[in-house]
Write a protein that holds these residues in place. Structure first.
Motif, PDB file in Angstrom:
ATOM      1  N   GLU A 236       0.822  -1.206   0.000  1.00 34.08           N
ATOM      2  CA  GLU A 236       0.000   0.000   0.000  1.00 34.08           C
ATOM      3  C   GLU A 236       0.861   1.262   0.000  1.00 34.08           C
ATOM      4  O   GLU A 236       0.538   2.242  -0.673  1.00 34.08           O
ATOM      5  CB  GLU A 236      -0.916   0.026   1.225  1.00 34.08           C
ATOM      6  CG  GLU A 236      -2.008  -1.006   1.193  1.00 34.08           C
ATOM      7  CD  GLU A 236      -2.789  -1.047   2.492  1.00 34.08           C
ATOM      8  OE1 GLU A 236      -2.663  -0.111   3.310  1.00 34.08           O
ATOM      9  OE2 GLU A 236      -3.529  -2.028   2.694  1.00 34.08           O
ATOM     10  N   ALA A 237       1.929   1.243   0.769  1.00 35.04           N
ATOM     11  CA  ALA A 237       2.791   2.414   0.891  1.00 35.04           C
ATOM     12  C   ALA A 237       3.629   2.645  -0.359  1.00 35.04           C
ATOM     13  O   ALA A 237       4.004   3.771  -0.661  1.00 35.04           O
ATOM     14  CB  ALA A 237       3.694   2.279   2.116  1.00 35.04           C
ATOM     15  N   HIS A 238       3.927   1.570  -1.076  1.00 36.80           N
ATOM     16  CA  HIS A 238       4.818   1.644  -2.234  1.00 36.80           C
ATOM     17  C   HIS A 238       4.205   0.917  -3.429  1.00 36.80           C
ATOM     18  O   HIS A 238       4.730  -0.094  -3.866  1.00 36.80           O
ATOM     19  CB  HIS A 238       6.177   1.040  -1.889  1.00 36.80           C
ATOM     20  CG  HIS A 238       6.789   1.643  -0.673  1.00 36.80           C
ATOM     21  ND1 HIS A 238       7.353   2.897  -0.668  1.00 36.80           N
ATOM     22  CD2 HIS A 238       6.886   1.184   0.598  1.00 36.80           C
ATOM     23  CE1 HIS A 238       7.780   3.182   0.546  1.00 36.80           C
ATOM     24  NE2 HIS A 238       7.502   2.173   1.330  1.00 36.80           N
ATOM     25  N   PRO A 239       3.126   1.450  -3.969  1.00 33.33           N
ATOM     26  CA  PRO A 239       2.462   0.756  -5.077  1.00 33.33           C
ATOM     27  C   PRO A 239       3.282   0.773  -6.367  1.00 33.33           C
ATOM     28  O   PRO A 239       3.131  -0.100  -7.195  1.00 33.33           O
ATOM     29  CB  PRO A 239       1.158   1.538  -5.252  1.00 33.33           C
ATOM     30  CG  PRO A 239       1.438   2.887  -4.698  1.00 33.33           C
ATOM     31  CD  PRO A 239       2.438   2.669  -3.595  1.00 33.33           C
ATOM     32  N   ASP A 240       4.169   1.735  -6.499  1.00 32.27           N
ATOM     33  CA  ASP A 240       4.989   1.848  -7.706  1.00 32.27           C
ATOM     34  C   ASP A 240       6.336   1.174  -7.445  1.00 32.27           C
ATOM     35  O   ASP A 240       7.319   1.818  -7.097  1.00 32.27           O
ATOM     36  CB  ASP A 240       5.177   3.315  -8.078  1.00 32.27           C
ATOM     37  CG  ASP A 240       5.898   3.486  -9.400  1.00 32.27           C
ATOM     38  OD1 ASP A 240       6.263   2.470 -10.014  1.00 32.27           O
ATOM     39  OD2 ASP A 240       6.095   4.645  -9.800  1.00 32.27           O
ATOM     40  N   GLN A 241       6.380  -0.128  -7.641  1.00 30.25           N
ATOM     41  CA  GLN A 241       7.586  -0.894  -7.336  1.00 30.25           C
ATOM     42  C   GLN A 241       8.755  -0.553  -8.256  1.00 30.25           C
ATOM     43  O   GLN A 241       9.884  -0.806  -7.934  1.00 30.25           O
ATOM     44  CB  GLN A 241       7.300  -2.397  -7.410  1.00 30.25           C
ATOM     45  CG  GLN A 241       6.362  -2.884  -6.343  1.00 30.25           C
ATOM     46  CD  GLN A 241       6.944  -2.750  -4.946  1.00 30.25           C
ATOM     47  OE1 GLN A 241       8.115  -2.990  -4.720  1.00 30.25           O
ATOM     48  NE2 GLN A 241       6.119  -2.355  -3.994  1.00 30.25           N
ATOM     49  N   LYS A 242       8.486   0.037  -9.423  1.00 34.59           N
ATOM     50  CA  LYS A 242       9.564   0.354 -10.365  1.00 34.59           C
ATOM     51  C   LYS A 242      10.453   1.471  -9.854  1.00 34.59           C
ATOM     52  O   LYS A 242      11.651   1.427  -9.991  1.00 34.59           O
ATOM     53  CB  LYS A 242       8.978   0.728 -11.726  1.00 34.59           C
ATOM     54  CG  LYS A 242       8.317  -0.431 -12.419  1.00 34.59           C
ATOM     55  CD  LYS A 242       7.675  -0.019 -13.711  1.00 34.59           C
ATOM     56  CE  LYS A 242       6.889  -1.194 -14.271  1.00 34.59           C
ATOM     57  NZ  LYS A 242       5.996  -0.789 -15.328  1.00 34.59           N
ATOM     58  N   THR A 243       9.852   2.502  -9.269  1.00 34.25           N
ATOM     59  CA  THR A 243      10.654   3.625  -8.790  1.00 34.25           C
ATOM     60  C   THR A 243      11.016   3.494  -7.326  1.00 34.25           C
ATOM     61  O   THR A 243      11.863   4.208  -6.834  1.00 34.25           O
ATOM     62  CB  THR A 243       9.907   4.967  -8.977  1.00 34.25           C
ATOM     63  OG1 THR A 243       8.734   4.947  -8.161  1.00 34.25           O
ATOM     64  CG2 THR A 243       9.542   5.195 -10.420  1.00 34.25           C
ATOM     65  N   GLY A 244      10.343   2.599  -6.630  1.00 37.08           N
ATOM     66  CA  GLY A 244      10.635   2.435  -5.212  1.00 37.08           C
ATOM     67  C   GLY A 244      10.104   3.573  -4.366  1.00 37.08           C
ATOM     68  O   GLY A 244      10.607   3.822  -3.294  1.00 37.08           O
ATOM     69  N   ARG A 245       9.100   4.294  -4.862  1.00 35.93           N
ATOM     70  CA  ARG A 245       8.528   5.398  -4.096  1.00 35.93           C
ATOM     71  C   ARG A 245       7.043   5.148  -3.912  1.00 35.93           C
ATOM     72  O   ARG A 245       6.387   4.581  -4.763  1.00 35.93           O
ATOM     73  CB  ARG A 245       8.727   6.724  -4.812  1.00 35.93           C
ATOM     74  CG  ARG A 245      10.188   7.047  -5.028  1.00 35.93           C
ATOM     75  CD  ARG A 245      10.339   8.359  -5.663  1.00 35.93           C
ATOM     76  NE  ARG A 245      10.107   9.360  -4.621  1.00 35.93           N
ATOM     77  CZ  ARG A 245      10.154  10.656  -4.833  1.00 35.93           C
ATOM     78  NH1 ARG A 245      10.387  11.117  -6.014  1.00 35.93           N
ATOM     79  NH2 ARG A 245       9.953  11.485  -3.849  1.00 35.93           N
ATOM     80  N   GLY A 246       6.520   5.605  -2.813  1.00 31.80           N
ATOM     81  CA  GLY A 246       5.100   5.470  -2.532  1.00 31.80           C
ATOM     82  C   GLY A 246       4.556   6.733  -1.927  1.00 31.80           C
ATOM     83  O   GLY A 246       5.273   7.725  -1.770  1.00 31.80           O
ATOM     84  N   ARG A 247       3.294   6.699  -1.551  1.00 31.73           N
ATOM     85  CA  ARG A 247       2.640   7.904  -1.059  1.00 31.73           C
ATOM     86  C   ARG A 247       3.158   8.349   0.299  1.00 31.73           C
ATOM     87  O   ARG A 247       2.984   9.485   0.678  1.00 31.73           O
ATOM     88  CB  ARG A 247       1.127   7.715  -0.999  1.00 31.73           C
ATOM     89  CG  ARG A 247       0.679   6.683   0.004  1.00 31.73           C
ATOM     90  CD  ARG A 247      -0.832   6.602   0.076  1.00 31.73           C
ATOM     91  NE  ARG A 247      -1.230   5.638   1.065  1.00 31.73           N
ATOM     92  CZ  ARG A 247      -1.297   5.857   2.355  1.00 31.73           C
ATOM     93  NH1 ARG A 247      -0.984   7.027   2.833  1.00 31.73           N
ATOM     94  NH2 ARG A 247      -1.670   4.921   3.188  1.00 31.73           N
ATOM     95  N   LEU A 248       3.823   7.489   1.048  1.00 31.87           N
ATOM     96  CA  LEU A 248       4.299   7.853   2.377  1.00 31.87           C
ATOM     97  C   LEU A 248       5.771   8.237   2.408  1.00 31.87           C
ATOM     98  O   LEU A 248       6.309   8.519   3.453  1.00 31.87           O
ATOM     99  CB  LEU A 248       4.038   6.720   3.368  1.00 31.87           C
ATOM    100  CG  LEU A 248       2.575   6.425   3.647  1.00 31.87           C
ATOM    101  CD1 LEU A 248       2.457   5.234   4.583  1.00 31.87           C
ATOM    102  CD2 LEU A 248       1.871   7.621   4.235  1.00 31.87           C
ATOM    103  N   GLY A 249       6.441   8.247   1.280  1.00 27.70           N
ATOM    104  CA  GLY A 249       7.833   8.696   1.282  1.00 27.70           C
ATOM    105  C   GLY A 249       8.772   7.773   0.548  1.00 27.70           C
ATOM    106  O   GLY A 249       8.374   6.790  -0.053  1.00 27.70           O
TER     107      GLY A 249
END
Length: 176
Positions: free
Chosen positions: A59-72
């Motif tokens: 949930e925190a990191h839905p974009d596994q390609k960039t390694g970034r998520g909505r929480l930081g």
């Protein structure tokens, strides 16, 4: 930390000390193994810890390609930052239901997430605590102090106008 301790809850200070102790590789993130170690250190039993951790990471990191998520940001795809850790712990704590939540629900109601200083004064300080000698100014001063303290909560700060559930828990279990 000694100067900031006055404005930081004991829970937040403890979490910072544990964070620095268990993040042995100093990469700014903790994985499942480190998270399990942390839970043991704070005596927090979580059923299905691996499932809860993995679900939160996704949930925190839905974009596994960039390694970034909505929480930081995070260093690896399967680790959490300090702020994400706090958010996960608060979610797990809410699931298990704390004593502070039970008192809050009983006094203010389950659907209420913030109360005014006047409501806090009347319903809790006067009725529950029997502190009839306190005035609205006292309640406002208490809310102002709580608004300046750092504490481990996922919720946004409410400022000095209202008391949140998290600030109420801080009031009950910390030395304000």
């Amino acid at each position: 930390y000694h100067m900031a301790k006055v404005w930081t809850s004991n829970e937040a200070l403890l979490m910072r000390y544990i964070w620095y102790d268990i993040d042995v590789d100093q990469d700014g993130g903790i994985g499942l193994k480190e998270f399990s170690t942390l839970l043991g250190r704070i005596n927090f039993q979580v059923p299905q810890v691996e499932q809860e951790f993995s679900k939160f990471v996704q949930e925190a990191h839905p974009d596994q390609k960039t390694g970034r998520g909505r929480l930081g940001k995070k260093k690896t795809e399967d680790s959490l930052t300090y702020n994400e850790l706090k958010a996960l712990l608060q979610r797990l704590k809410k699931k298990s239901g704390s004593a502070a939540d039970q008192v809050w629900n009983q006094v203010f109601g389950e659907s209420v997430n913030t109360v005014s200083a006047q409501t806090f004064l009347n319903k809790f300080l006067h009725e529950v605590q029997g502190m009839a000698y306190l005035a609205l100014e006292d309640a406002n001063n208490l809310l102002a102090t709580l608004a300046t303290m750092e504490y481990n909560q996922e919720e946004a700060g409410t400022g000095v106008e209202e008391l949140s559930r998290g600030q109420f828990e801080l009031y009950l279990f910390d030395s304000v």
